[in-house]
Design a protein around this motif. Structure first.
Motif, PDB file in Angstrom:
ATOM      1  N   MET A  32       0.806  -1.269   0.126  1.00  0.00           N
ATOM      2  CA  MET A  32       0.042   0.107  -0.147  1.00  0.00           C
ATOM      3  C   MET A  32       0.898   1.355   0.056  1.00  0.00           C
ATOM      4  O   MET A  32       0.091   2.291   0.298  1.00  0.00           O
ATOM      5  N   PRO A  34       2.591   4.500  -1.234  1.00  0.00           N
ATOM      6  CA  PRO A  34       1.850   5.437  -2.335  1.00  0.00           C
ATOM      7  C   PRO A  34       2.309   4.968  -3.843  1.00  0.00           C
ATOM      8  O   PRO A  34       1.650   5.422  -4.769  1.00  0.00           O
ATOM      9  N   GLU A  37       0.174   2.637  -5.340  1.00  0.00           N
ATOM     10  CA  GLU A  37      -1.571   2.753  -5.164  1.00  0.00           C
ATOM     11  C   GLU A  37      -2.368   2.115  -6.310  1.00  0.00           C
ATOM     12  O   GLU A  37      -3.167   1.394  -6.276  1.00  0.00           O
ATOM     13  N   ASP A  41      -4.668  -1.238  -6.283  1.00  0.00           N
ATOM     14  CA  ASP A  41      -5.984  -1.183  -6.703  1.00  0.00           C
ATOM     15  C   ASP A  41      -6.338  -2.245  -8.078  1.00  0.00           C
ATOM     16  O   ASP A  41      -7.389  -2.809  -7.961  1.00  0.00           O
ATOM     17  N   ARG A  76      -8.130  -2.152   1.512  1.00  0.00           N
ATOM     18  CA  ARG A  76      -7.312  -1.319   2.354  1.00  0.00           C
ATOM     19  C   ARG A  76      -7.626  -0.930   3.882  1.00  0.00           C
ATOM     20  O   ARG A  76      -6.681  -0.804   4.491  1.00  0.00           O
TER      21      ARG A  76
END
Length: 103
Positions: A32, A34, A37, A41, A76
């Motif tokens: 997770m 940044p 991301e 996802d 998340r």
């Protein structure tokens, strides 16, 4: 990384070995970040798609289509609560929770 996914579609427990790749093999704290991301996802959506195709229940019970964002927010949330968890484990738990809530 090889994991086993148990599908309880009948009274007989069926276990399917699955080979995972990508960010799903990482601990949540790594998956997770940044800079990952979009990859995270996309991986979650792909995981849910794969699980749906193996479920054989038809379009009316497709997990992910029942929640905003395709279930990514649920994964998340689990990952944030348990950052040392492998992302695939968090995805499986979220998948099962969503499936149970939308039966």
């Amino acid at each position: 990384m090889m994991i086993l996914i148990a599908l309880a579609a009948s009274p007989i427990l069926v276990v399917h070995p699955v080979s995972l790749q990508g960010v799903g093999t990482l601990r949540c704290e790594e998956a997770m970040k940044p800079e990952r991301e979009l990859e995270f996802d996309s991986w979650v959506r792909g995981y849910f798609s794969g699980r749906n195709s193996g479920a054989g229940k038809g379009d009316s019970s497709i997990v992910g289509s029942k929640v905003r964002g395709g279930g990514v927010a649920e994964v998340r949330q689990l990952c944030e609560a348990e950052p040392a968890t492998i992302a695939a484990g968090a995805a499986e738990r979220a998948y099962r929770r969503i499936a149970a809530e939308h039966r």
